[in-house]
Design a protein around this motif. Structure first.
Motif, PDB file in Angstrom:
ATOM      1  N   ASP A 171       0.819  -1.210   0.000  1.00  0.00           N
ATOM      2  CA  ASP A 171       0.000   0.000   0.000  1.00  0.00           C
ATOM      3  C   ASP A 171       0.854   1.262   0.000  1.00  0.00           C
ATOM      4  O   ASP A 171       0.463   2.287  -0.562  1.00  0.00           O
ATOM      5  N   ASP A 172       2.038   1.202   0.625  1.00  0.00           N
ATOM      6  CA  ASP A 172       2.928   2.360   0.640  1.00  0.00           C
ATOM      7  C   ASP A 172       3.384   2.710  -0.770  1.00  0.00           C
ATOM      8  O   ASP A 172       3.494   3.889  -1.120  1.00  0.00           O
ATOM      9  N   GLU A 175       0.571   4.499  -2.589  1.00  0.00           N
ATOM     10  CA  GLU A 175       0.443   5.880  -2.120  1.00  0.00           C
ATOM     11  C   GLU A 175       1.562   6.761  -2.651  1.00  0.00           C
ATOM     12  O   GLU A 175       1.315   7.887  -3.104  1.00  0.00           O
ATOM     13  N   LYS A 179       0.856   9.915  -5.055  1.00  0.00           N
ATOM     14  CA  LYS A 179       1.191  11.222  -4.494  1.00  0.00           C
ATOM     15  C   LYS A 179       2.032  12.032  -5.466  1.00  0.00           C
ATOM     16  O   LYS A 179       1.898  13.253  -5.573  1.00  0.00           O
ATOM     17  N   GLU A 209      -5.822  -1.533   0.294  1.00  0.00           N
ATOM     18  CA  GLU A 209      -6.656  -0.481   0.873  1.00  0.00           C
ATOM     19  C   GLU A 209      -7.087   0.475  -0.248  1.00  0.00           C
ATOM     20  O   GLU A 209      -6.463   1.509  -0.493  1.00  0.00           O
ATOM     21  N   TYR A 210      -8.145   0.094  -0.934  1.00  0.00           N
ATOM     22  CA  TYR A 210      -8.592   0.886  -2.084  1.00  0.00           C
ATOM     23  C   TYR A 210      -9.099   2.266  -1.687  1.00  0.00           C
ATOM     24  O   TYR A 210      -9.193   3.171  -2.522  1.00  0.00           O
ATOM     25  N   GLU A 211      -9.403   2.452  -0.408  1.00  0.00           N
ATOM     26  CA  GLU A 211      -9.892   3.757   0.036  1.00  0.00           C
ATOM     27  C   GLU A 211      -8.906   4.880  -0.275  1.00  0.00           C
ATOM     28  O   GLU A 211      -9.303   6.029  -0.492  1.00  0.00           O
ATOM     29  N   GLN A 212      -7.611   4.552  -0.320  1.00  0.00           N
ATOM     30  CA  GLN A 212      -6.605   5.587  -0.512  1.00  0.00           C
ATOM     31  C   GLN A 212      -6.653   6.205  -1.912  1.00  0.00           C
ATOM     32  O   GLN A 212      -6.146   7.305  -2.126  1.00  0.00           O
ATOM     33  N   GLU A 215      -8.201   9.850  -2.285  1.00  0.00           N
ATOM     34  CA  GLU A 215      -7.425  11.039  -1.922  1.00  0.00           C
ATOM     35  C   GLU A 215      -6.628  11.582  -3.100  1.00  0.00           C
ATOM     36  O   GLU A 215      -6.500  12.804  -3.263  1.00  0.00           O
ATOM     37  N   TYR A 216      -6.123  10.682  -3.943  1.00  0.00           N
ATOM     38  CA  TYR A 216      -5.215  11.107  -5.006  1.00  0.00           C
ATOM     39  C   TYR A 216      -5.881  11.162  -6.384  1.00  0.00           C
ATOM     40  O   TYR A 216      -5.341  11.776  -7.309  1.00  0.00           O
ATOM     41  N   HIS A 246     -15.411   3.952  -4.350  1.00  0.00           N
ATOM     42  CA  HIS A 246     -14.150   4.505  -3.830  1.00  0.00           C
ATOM     43  C   HIS A 246     -13.790   5.798  -4.567  1.00  0.00           C
ATOM     44  O   HIS A 246     -13.407   6.797  -3.949  1.00  0.00           O
TER      45      HIS A 246
END
Length: 251
Positions: A171-172, A175, A179, A209-212, A215-216, A246
């Motif tokens: 997941d990192d 992200e 980002k 974690e598809y929620e992230q 944000e992007y 999502h």
């Protein structure tokens, strides 16, 4: 945002499953649907019957760049032929794996960039947008950060495969890439993954974690391909609903 479905090289699968989706992404060329050897009438009829727009995936086994100039020229010519055919069926996008013979050879990365630009130019001439896909978890795939940097420097849109990114760096990694490079993402491949190696699962069956993404990629207006290896229509529709939820969560 249009949500479609990858169908591999199978017109049978397109006929059976694509009717619930805005587009179908068909694998073409080497070891796949070969336009030079296939009567396209059935494909055209299947696209019309399902009311699905076409996208294509360029050959999986064909690297983008080698250390041999003659081979590089042949790669561009071959993919250019496939892109020309894709233009005849009004394909919207063509997905290209970001691969080279030795992705860790930093001296060859400028060659990869030139090859990528030449292939993208061939797509533009055919009226097809070429999007480069992250496959850094594979032996010949460029690492996420390198692919993002080359795509950004050369103005090439990205097919961001969320599952591949998770397999490469968790997941990192997802992200960090989004980002830095979310503005390059024109096309998404979505599926779930388990760290033990299971992949191309329905969203919710794995660990991502598809929620992230919300944000992007707020109000994402590109294309999203469900890449779940099943012909079970309810499962495919459920993944489509989940990714829609999502990506729409901040709209």
């Amino acid at each position: 945002m249009d949500i479609g479905l990858t169908v591999g090289d199978s017109v049978d699968r397109l006929e059976a499953t694509a009717g619930d989706f805005a587009f179908a992404e068909l694998s073409i060329g080497e070891s796949a649907y070969n336009p030079s050897e296939t009567d396209d009438t059935r494909l055209q009829n299947a696209l019309a019957d399902t009311d699905a727009n076409p996208c294509v995936h360029l050959p999986f086994d064909q690297v983008v760049a080698t250390q041999v100039p003659q081979l590089n020229d042949a790669i561009v010519d071959y993919l250019g032929e496939l892109l020309s055919w894709a233009g005849t069926i009004d394909a919207q996008k063509a997905v290209l794996h970001g691969t080279m013979r030795d992705p860790h050879d930093t001296d060859q990365r400028p060659t990869f960039a030139r090859q990528l630009s030449a292939i993208a130019d061939a797509g533009e001439e055919a009226g097809v947008e070429v999007v480069v896909e992250n496959v850094g978890h594979q032996a010949r795939g460029l690492p996420l950060s390198v692919l993002g940097e080359i795509a950004q420097e050369n103005g090439i849109p990205v097919c961001f495969d969320v599952g591949h990114a998770y397999m490469e760096d968790g997941d990192d990694g997802i992200e960090r890439f989004l980002k830095e490079y979310a503005d390059l993402v024109s096309h998404l491949h979505v599926h779930d993954v388990r760290s033990r190696g299971d992949t191309h699962l329905p969203i919710g069956a794995g660990e991502i974690e598809y929620e992230q993404l919300a944000e992007y990629l707020p109000r994402f207006d590109g294309t999203v391909a469900v890449e779940v290896f099943t012909d079970d229509s309810p499962l495919l529709r459920d993944t489509a609903r989940r990714i829609s939820d999502h990506l729409d969560s901040t709209a």
